[in-house]
Design a protein around this motif. Sequence first.
Motif, PDB file in Angstrom:
ATOM      1  N   VAL A 103      -5.353 184.425  62.947  1.00 55.12           N
ATOM      2  CA  VAL A 103      -5.261 185.082  64.538  1.00 55.12           C
ATOM      3  C   VAL A 103      -4.414 185.616  64.730  1.00 55.12           C
ATOM      4  CG1 VAL A 103      -4.987 182.780  65.797  1.00 55.12           C
ATOM      5  CG2 VAL A 103      -6.797 184.517  66.417  1.00 55.12           C
ATOM      6  N   LEU A 104      -4.231 186.824  65.630  1.00 55.05           N
ATOM      7  CA  LEU A 104      -3.294 187.296  65.792  1.00 55.05           C
ATOM      8  C   LEU A 104      -3.124 186.407  68.024  1.00 55.05           C
ATOM      9  CD1 LEU A 104      -1.251 190.504  65.386  1.00 55.05           C
ATOM     10  CD2 LEU A 104      -2.244 190.063  67.446  1.00 55.05           C
ATOM     11  N   GLU A 105      -1.691 186.390  68.425  1.00 50.78           N
ATOM     12  CA  GLU A 105      -1.143 185.933  69.252  1.00 50.78           C
ATOM     13  C   GLU A 105       0.594 186.333  69.404  1.00 50.78           C
ATOM     14  OE1 GLU A 105      -3.163 181.866  69.062  1.00 50.78           O
ATOM     15  OE2 GLU A 105      -1.504 182.118  67.955  1.00 50.78           O
ATOM     16  N   SER A 106       0.211 186.053  70.701  1.00 47.78           N
ATOM     17  CA  SER A 106       1.777 185.703  70.558  1.00 47.78           C
ATOM     18  C   SER A 106       2.113 184.801  72.339  1.00 47.78           C
ATOM     19  CB  SER A 106       1.879 187.008  72.364  1.00 47.78           C
ATOM     20  OG  SER A 106       1.315 188.753  71.553  1.00 47.78           O
ATOM     21  N   TYR A 107       2.991 184.503  71.219  1.00 42.58           N
ATOM     22  CA  TYR A 107       4.174 183.088  72.162  1.00 42.58           C
ATOM     23  C   TYR A 107       5.430 183.593  72.298  1.00 42.58           C
ATOM     24  CZ  TYR A 107       0.476 180.506  70.955  1.00 42.58           C
ATOM     25  OH  TYR A 107      -1.101 179.959  69.963  1.00 42.58           O
ATOM     26  N   VAL A 108       6.054 183.195  73.886  1.00 36.83           N
ATOM     27  CA  VAL A 108       7.373 183.183  74.014  1.00 36.83           C
ATOM     28  C   VAL A 108       8.421 183.141  72.894  1.00 36.83           C
ATOM     29  CG1 VAL A 108       8.022 180.769  75.090  1.00 36.83           C
ATOM     30  CG2 VAL A 108       8.704 183.554  75.659  1.00 36.83           C
ATOM     31  N   GLY A 150       6.007 191.182  65.334  1.00 38.39           N
ATOM     32  CA  GLY A 150       8.075 190.119  65.430  1.00 38.39           C
ATOM     33  C   GLY A 150       8.629 191.022  67.484  1.00 38.39           C
ATOM     34  N   LYS A 151       7.322 191.707  67.787  1.00 33.08           N
ATOM     35  CA  LYS A 151       7.948 192.450  69.604  1.00 33.08           C
ATOM     36  C   LYS A 151       7.246 191.759  70.335  1.00 33.08           C
ATOM     37  CE  LYS A 151       7.559 197.435  68.225  1.00 33.08           C
ATOM     38  NZ  LYS A 151       6.465 198.108  69.136  1.00 33.08           N
ATOM     39  N   LEU A 152       7.896 191.575  71.941  1.00 34.46           N
ATOM     40  CA  LEU A 152       8.889 190.827  72.547  1.00 34.46           C
ATOM     41  C   LEU A 152       7.071 190.273  73.241  1.00 34.46           C
ATOM     42  CD1 LEU A 152      12.128 191.204  74.373  1.00 34.46           C
ATOM     43  CD2 LEU A 152      10.228 191.098  75.732  1.00 34.46           C
ATOM     44  N   PHE A 153       7.848 189.013  73.547  1.00 35.62           N
ATOM     45  CA  PHE A 153       6.710 188.165  74.450  1.00 35.62           C
ATOM     46  C   PHE A 153       7.381 188.236  75.673  1.00 35.62           C
ATOM     47  CE2 PHE A 153       4.779 185.185  77.550  1.00 35.62           C
ATOM     48  CZ  PHE A 153       4.006 185.000  77.235  1.00 35.62           C
TER      49      PHE A 153
END
Lengths: 212, 147
Positions: A103-108, A150-153
């Motif tokens: 799953v693709l997600e975003s975390y800080v 790898g981009k910014l959260f």
Amino acid sequence: MEEDMKNSQKFSLLIFPCCVVILTLLIWADNYSLLAEHKSVFFTYSHNFTNGQVGYGRQPSAPEPNNLPLDQLEPGDILLGGWPGCAYGHFSHAGLYLGDNRVLESYVDTGVTVNSVSHYSDYTYACILRVKADQKVKQRAIDYALKQQGKLFYPVSFKNDERYWNCSKIIWKAYQREGINIDAANDIWIPPDNFYQSDQVMIVALKGGVPH
Amino acid sequence: VFPIKKIGRLYLIQIWALLAIWLASYFDGLEVLLSILFVACIIGESIINQTATLASYLHTVLPWQLPGILLSIIIVTGLTLHLPGGEYYIFVLELWYTPLIPLISISSDPFLPQPLYYNLLLIAPLIMMACYVPGLAYNRKLNPARK
């Protein structure tokens, strides 16, 4: 010289407050209709904040499996998860299913990243949504999202740019580029609940209670 | 010992820049310009404030960067596991350094276990302190006796 320094000191101190006033007015004018919308995330957060809710909810120390049927997932599906007490809605987190239990997600702390899907079984509230779209469209959305790894959260990023992401914005953007708007409220920010309310998706599974 | 007025100015500039640069990100690209302007303002402050000794430099930048230094130490040392609301400290650090976020966002490396921006965020207090160095160098050049 003395005069120049005084002017420079004034400029440093006044430029940003002036920018805040001008930008607030411009954004306010651009989103005036949202002010009357009680479903907007701004209204939800403000309401919950006054009731003492601030963050993404309280994670139980020993979460019980929610029996979310992860075997029914298809690439392009949206996973939602939530803890009790989340300030910005029923669900606090969203992920884009890639296939092969990923799953693709975003975390800080990781930015846009790919993880195993299994942790969605730990959420108190969980949901699987299927976007009403062709599989080719979904694959293009996945390909776009993967390019942002790898981009910014940034938790309160606006919708217009492609440099700052949060867990729901990247999913919205990936489908929006394909002509599918899954933000039900057309809000200034996109909480995961907006996906649940969208008529562009169908609910495959819902565990832990129905959102208000 | 501590130049309260100078420190207060730096806090005011950072807090207002934080709000302005976050709001500017609504208009894609504008926040990068404001972020560069913020760094220029800090360098300008360092020159105007006539910081010419290392002691006066540290007496200004350390209190100014204290919130960021404390947050970074708490996160790096893993104290977040033992403090209430520990998981939110990194969010607070990121929001506090919003003025640098547009410049930090340019970096990305998907091959590191944690992205480059995260590590830059943890050393953001040092980056801010570095922005104040040009004034020290400039004023030392003007007043060599104060070295």
